[in-house]
Design a protein around this motif. Structure first.
Motif, PDB file in Angstrom:
ATOM      1  N   ASN A 227       0.765  -1.145  -0.052  1.00  0.00           N
ATOM      2  CA  ASN A 227      -0.028  -0.034   0.217  1.00  0.00           C
ATOM      3  C   ASN A 227       0.752   1.210  -0.079  1.00  0.00           C
ATOM      4  OD1 ASN A 227      -2.451  -1.181  -0.054  1.00  0.00           O
ATOM      5  ND2 ASN A 227      -2.810  -1.264   2.104  1.00  0.00           N
ATOM      6  N   VAL A 228       1.704   1.201   0.878  1.00  0.00           N
ATOM      7  CA  VAL A 228       2.721   2.476   1.060  1.00  0.00           C
ATOM      8  C   VAL A 228       3.408   2.500  -0.356  1.00  0.00           C
ATOM      9  CG1 VAL A 228       4.875   1.611   2.120  1.00  0.00           C
ATOM     10  CG2 VAL A 228       4.013   3.858   2.630  1.00  0.00           C
ATOM     11  N   MET A 229       3.979   1.701  -1.064  1.00  0.00           N
ATOM     12  CA  MET A 229       4.510   1.716  -2.309  1.00  0.00           C
ATOM     13  C   MET A 229       3.917   2.254  -3.409  1.00  0.00           C
ATOM     14  SD  MET A 229       6.351  -1.282  -4.353  1.00  0.00           S
ATOM     15  CE  MET A 229       4.907  -2.148  -4.329  1.00  0.00           C
ATOM     16  N   ILE A 230       2.422   2.026  -3.149  1.00  0.00           N
ATOM     17  CA  ILE A 230       1.427   2.753  -4.176  1.00  0.00           C
ATOM     18  C   ILE A 230       0.926   3.973  -3.966  1.00  0.00           C
ATOM     19  CG2 ILE A 230      -0.741   2.138  -5.352  1.00  0.00           C
ATOM     20  CD1 ILE A 230      -0.254  -0.880  -4.972  1.00  0.00           C
ATOM     21  N   PHE A 231       0.319   4.181  -2.684  1.00  0.00           N
ATOM     22  CA  PHE A 231      -0.333   5.321  -2.101  1.00  0.00           C
ATOM     23  C   PHE A 231       0.806   6.681  -2.070  1.00  0.00           C
ATOM     24  CE2 PHE A 231      -0.474   3.726   2.392  1.00  0.00           C
ATOM     25  CZ  PHE A 231       0.166   4.668   3.026  1.00  0.00           C
ATOM     26  N   SER A 232       2.116   6.424  -1.353  1.00  0.00           N
ATOM     27  CA  SER A 232       2.987   7.575  -1.216  1.00  0.00           C
ATOM     28  C   SER A 232       2.991   8.219  -2.600  1.00  0.00           C
ATOM     29  CB  SER A 232       4.138   6.845  -0.738  1.00  0.00           C
ATOM     30  OG  SER A 232       4.912   5.979  -1.488  1.00  0.00           O
ATOM     31  N   SER A 233       2.806   7.702  -3.821  1.00  0.00           N
ATOM     32  CA  SER A 233       2.631   8.323  -4.919  1.00  0.00           C
ATOM     33  C   SER A 233       1.892   9.897  -4.988  1.00  0.00           C
ATOM     34  CB  SER A 233       2.248   7.806  -6.245  1.00  0.00           C
ATOM     35  OG  SER A 233       0.791   7.357  -5.884  1.00  0.00           O
ATOM     36  N   PHE A 285     -11.641   0.268   4.059  1.00  0.00           N
ATOM     37  CA  PHE A 285     -12.383   1.431   3.891  1.00  0.00           C
ATOM     38  C   PHE A 285     -11.311   2.572   3.604  1.00  0.00           C
ATOM     39  CE2 PHE A 285     -14.374   5.454   5.061  1.00  0.00           C
ATOM     40  CZ  PHE A 285     -15.536   5.630   4.096  1.00  0.00           C
ATOM     41  N   THR A 286     -10.240   2.766   4.314  1.00  0.00           N
ATOM     42  CA  THR A 286      -9.364   3.715   4.173  1.00  0.00           C
ATOM     43  C   THR A 286      -8.447   3.740   2.774  1.00  0.00           C
ATOM     44  OG1 THR A 286      -7.813   2.951   5.666  1.00  0.00           O
ATOM     45  CG2 THR A 286      -9.250   4.691   6.548  1.00  0.00           C
ATOM     46  N   ILE A 287      -8.397   2.223   2.486  1.00  0.00           N
ATOM     47  CA  ILE A 287      -7.726   2.153   1.243  1.00  0.00           C
ATOM     48  C   ILE A 287      -8.462   2.284   0.070  1.00  0.00           C
ATOM     49  CG2 ILE A 287      -6.467   0.132  -0.266  1.00  0.00           C
ATOM     50  CD1 ILE A 287      -5.925  -1.061   2.213  1.00  0.00           C
ATOM     51  N   LEU A 288      -9.828   2.255   0.084  1.00  0.00           N
ATOM     52  CA  LEU A 288     -10.764   2.442  -0.812  1.00  0.00           C
ATOM     53  C   LEU A 288     -10.662   3.995  -1.094  1.00  0.00           C
ATOM     54  CD1 LEU A 288     -12.988   1.818  -2.719  1.00  0.00           C
ATOM     55  CD2 LEU A 288     -14.604   1.894  -0.929  1.00  0.00           C
ATOM     56  N   VAL A 289     -10.712   4.689   0.089  1.00  0.00           N
ATOM     57  CA  VAL A 289     -10.468   6.112  -0.080  1.00  0.00           C
ATOM     58  C   VAL A 289      -9.478   6.625  -0.748  1.00  0.00           C
ATOM     59  CG1 VAL A 289     -10.558   8.477   1.200  1.00  0.00           C
ATOM     60  CG2 VAL A 289     -12.056   6.613   1.934  1.00  0.00           C
ATOM     61  N   TYR A 290      -8.158   5.888  -0.599  1.00  0.00           N
ATOM     62  CA  TYR A 290      -7.035   6.495  -1.320  1.00  0.00           C
ATOM     63  C   TYR A 290      -7.169   6.240  -2.776  1.00  0.00           C
ATOM     64  CZ  TYR A 290      -4.185   5.674   2.989  1.00  0.00           C
ATOM     65  OH  TYR A 290      -3.750   5.968   4.320  1.00  0.00           O
ATOM     66  N   GLY A 291      -7.907   4.861  -3.115  1.00  0.00           N
ATOM     67  CA  GLY A 291      -7.850   4.472  -4.411  1.00  0.00           C
ATOM     68  C   GLY A 291      -8.797   5.563  -5.202  1.00  0.00           C
ATOM     69  N   ILE A 292     -10.104   6.110  -4.658  1.00  0.00           N
ATOM     70  CA  ILE A 292     -10.919   6.905  -5.163  1.00  0.00           C
ATOM     71  C   ILE A 292     -10.302   8.252  -5.406  1.00  0.00           C
ATOM     72  CG2 ILE A 292     -13.331   8.347  -4.607  1.00  0.00           C
ATOM     73  CD1 ILE A 292     -14.086   5.753  -3.369  1.00  0.00           C
ATOM     74  N   VAL A 293      -9.570   8.765  -4.240  1.00  0.00           N
ATOM     75  CA  VAL A 293      -9.112  10.216  -4.614  1.00  0.00           C
ATOM     76  C   VAL A 293      -7.966  10.009  -5.756  1.00  0.00           C
ATOM     77  CG1 VAL A 293      -7.174  11.710  -3.343  1.00  0.00           C
ATOM     78  CG2 VAL A 293      -9.049  10.715  -2.121  1.00  0.00           C
ATOM     79  N   VAL A 378      -2.574   7.809 -12.288  1.00  0.00           N
ATOM     80  CA  VAL A 378      -3.539   6.967 -13.133  1.00  0.00           C
ATOM     81  C   VAL A 378      -3.725   5.269 -12.619  1.00  0.00           C
ATOM     82  CG1 VAL A 378      -4.429   6.427 -15.303  1.00  0.00           C
ATOM     83  CG2 VAL A 378      -3.766   8.467 -14.929  1.00  0.00           C
ATOM     84  N   MET A 379      -2.347   5.091 -12.648  1.00  0.00           N
ATOM     85  CA  MET A 379      -2.105   3.465 -12.227  1.00  0.00           C
ATOM     86  C   MET A 379      -2.470   3.104 -10.841  1.00  0.00           C
ATOM     87  SD  MET A 379       1.362   1.342 -12.898  1.00  0.00           S
ATOM     88  CE  MET A 379       2.326   1.948 -11.764  1.00  0.00           C
ATOM     89  N   ALA A 380      -2.078   4.082  -9.754  1.00  0.00           N
ATOM     90  CA  ALA A 380      -2.124   3.482  -8.493  1.00  0.00           C
ATOM     91  C   ALA A 380      -3.653   3.660  -8.047  1.00  0.00           C
ATOM     92  CB  ALA A 380      -1.579   4.761  -7.625  1.00  0.00           C
ATOM     93  N   GLY A 381      -4.555   4.558  -8.465  1.00  0.00           N
ATOM     94  CA  GLY A 381      -5.793   4.384  -8.259  1.00  0.00           C
ATOM     95  C   GLY A 381      -6.656   3.006  -8.302  1.00  0.00           C
ATOM     96  N   PRO A 382      -6.562   2.572  -9.567  1.00  0.00           N
ATOM     97  CA  PRO A 382      -7.209   1.274  -9.431  1.00  0.00           C
ATOM     98  C   PRO A 382      -6.680   0.256  -8.960  1.00  0.00           C
ATOM     99  CG  PRO A 382      -7.164   2.538 -11.599  1.00  0.00           C
ATOM    100  CD  PRO A 382      -6.496   3.124 -10.777  1.00  0.00           C
ATOM    101  N   MET A 383      -5.324   0.170  -8.580  1.00  0.00           N
ATOM    102  CA  MET A 383      -4.613  -0.663  -7.918  1.00  0.00           C
ATOM    103  C   MET A 383      -4.854  -0.778  -6.337  1.00  0.00           C
ATOM    104  SD  MET A 383      -0.696  -0.757  -9.107  1.00  0.00           S
ATOM    105  CE  MET A 383      -0.151  -1.560 -10.873  1.00  0.00           C
ATOM    106  N   LEU A 384      -5.174   0.174  -5.865  1.00  0.00           N
ATOM    107  CA  LEU A 384      -5.667   0.503  -4.493  1.00  0.00           C
ATOM    108  C   LEU A 384      -7.207   0.068  -4.267  1.00  0.00           C
ATOM    109  CD1 LEU A 384      -3.895   3.796  -3.544  1.00  0.00           C
ATOM    110  CD2 LEU A 384      -3.489   1.619  -2.750  1.00  0.00           C
ATOM    111  N   ILE A 385      -7.896   0.180  -5.187  1.00  0.00           N
ATOM    112  CA  ILE A 385      -9.360  -0.333  -5.332  1.00  0.00           C
ATOM    113  C   ILE A 385      -9.288  -1.685  -4.983  1.00  0.00           C
ATOM    114  CG2 ILE A 385     -11.518  -0.225  -6.446  1.00  0.00           C
ATOM    115  CD1 ILE A 385     -11.111   2.761  -7.434  1.00  0.00           C
ATOM    116  N   ALA A 386      -8.497  -2.238  -5.935  1.00  0.00           N
ATOM    117  CA  ALA A 386      -8.471  -3.772  -6.317  1.00  0.00           C
ATOM    118  C   ALA A 386      -7.977  -4.452  -4.803  1.00  0.00           C
ATOM    119  CB  ALA A 386      -7.466  -4.114  -7.155  1.00  0.00           C
TER     120      ALA A 386
END
Length: 425
Positions: A227-233, A285-293, A378-386
């Protein structure tokens, strides 16, 4: 300081508490250089450096902190803890300020960030350890709460100072480390050495049995690192996107990142209410919020949207971070919490360091040409939702069955006590 009763720790006054909280503030000095990323890129791109090279200025300390955090455990067996703290403060200060007065060289900046990262990792471990060692009971819990608040406020102040200085000249952001001097002097003057109080620490029980890190622990550890590898973008790319998309100056970057920090404070402040409402589903839920943002950011490139998203993203981060620490302890024996948390911290640092290289996959997916610096989001959002969907499934199918929520409250309480001071395990 009042004299302690037998079996109790001393009661300290406001000056000592301020000194202990100042240790946490030193950890947030990293925020000084975040708003300078765009200005540094603008200066160094004439020498052939890219945004990936500039991102390493922020990510190098997160890699070095892994080894520094691990190294502090054997150091604590040979040195007094305040001695270790003095070493950490020296590394943070001199490693932080040196790029502002040294040669105009990217390699020199990288070397200084390694030095800074060593102190950063040591402070990361010491900040909570000093509170656990010096305080107990309700006072200890109060100090832990104040630590989060102090960190959020410090982050806002340091980012504001960094943005103001970077707007004048990129090197001035590093000179901002001079603001650390009052905190360092207060710590040297008023912060007690907890080494003489270890007999009061319940984590020092003789013959304490060991417990293994189980697969449930590893799931959370790997999940957190991924997660941190993706959302820290979000944090790493935001300064560069604001500059390259013409949304503002380093002061604008500081404003947006300050809103992110305010969000963290709000997320931490409302954490109890959030977990009461969401229970075990707080992490999904918080990961889902990351992805949506991160889905929204590249499609609505305006400053108002970025400001709102920074606040929401910060709230999610403020609720997500403590949830992860508790989640590690919930996956198995409370006695394995300390080892699991150590691996968790190492995974966080490794994930942040790998992030810029991981995001090079945007080229593999053909996102760079149409999206530019927005491609990582663009890449990180769908990954975090998954990942969020997978986390929901894990909670329903594994966690709730193995550890019924209501029946695990006592175990979580024991885990909290065992993991509060990784140095004393």
């Amino acid at each position: 300081m009042s004299e302690p009763k037998p079996g109790q720790k001393p009661h300290y006054g406001g000056a000592v508490k301020a000194a202990v909280l100042s240790i946490m503030l030193l950890q947030y000095l990293q925020a000084l250089t975040s708003p300078a990323a765009g200005a540094i890129l603008k200066h160094f791109e004439q020498f052939g450096y890219t945004s990936l090279d500039i991102k390493q200025i922020q990510t190098i300390p997160t890699l070095v902190m892994i080894f520094a955090c691990m190294a502090i455990i054997p150091m604590a067996n040979k040195l007094r803890k305040k001695t270790i703290l003095k070493i950490a403060m020296a590394l943070i200060f001199f490693g932080g300020i040196a790029p502002g007065i040294g040669p105009d060289s990217m390699m020199f900046i990288y070397a200084c960030r390694v030095v800074f990262g060593c102190g950063y990792g040591m402070i990361y471990a010491l900040a909570s350890s000093f509170i656990v060692d010096l305080f107990d009971g309700p006072e200890q819990k109060q100090m832990m709460g104040w630590k989060t608040a102090a960190g959020s406020i410090g982050g806002i102040i340091f980012q504001t100072v960094g943005g103001f200085l970077a707007a004048m000249y990129w090197k001035y952001a590093f000179l901002g480390f001079l603001v650390a001097l009052p905190f360092i002097l207060l710590i040297l003057w008023k912060c007690p050495d907890p080494s003489g109080l270890e007999e009061f620490n319940p984590a020092k029980e003789a013959g304490r049995p060991k417990a293994k890190v189980e697969k449930g622990h590893w799931f959370v550890i790997v999940l957190a690192a991924l997660n941190v590898m993706i959302f820290s973008s979000f944090m790493i790319n935001m300064p560069i996107v604001i500059m390259t998309e013409g949304l503002g100056t380093p002061n604008t970057i500081a404003l947006v990142m300050n809103l992110f920090t305010v969000g963290i404070f709000l997320g931490s402040f409302t954490y109890g209410w959030t977990t009461k409402l969401l229970k075990r589903f707080d992490i999904p839920f918080t990961i889902l919020v990351y992805g949506i943002v991160l889905v929204i950011l590249p499609r609505f490139v305006t400053l108002p949207v970025y400001m709102i998203c920074a606040l929401i993203f910060g709230w999610a981060f403020g609720a997500y971070n403590p949830s992860l620490v508790l989640a590690v302890s919930r996956q198995g024996s409370a006695l394995a919490a300390t080892a699991a948390i150590a691996f968790f911290v190492a995974g966080q640092g490794l994930g942040q360091f790998i992030q810029p290289y991981f995001m090079l996959l945007t080229g593999v997916f053909g996102l760079n040409e149409p999206w530019g610096e927005l491609a990582p989001w663009v890449m990180a959002g769908p990954m975090l939702i998954a990942i969020s969907i997978c986390s929901f499934i894990w909670v329903v199918k594994i966690t709730n069955r193995k550890f019924p929520y209501e029946g695990n409250v006592k175990a979580v309480g024991k885990a909290d006590q065992s993991m509060e001071s990784p140095l004393d395990s």
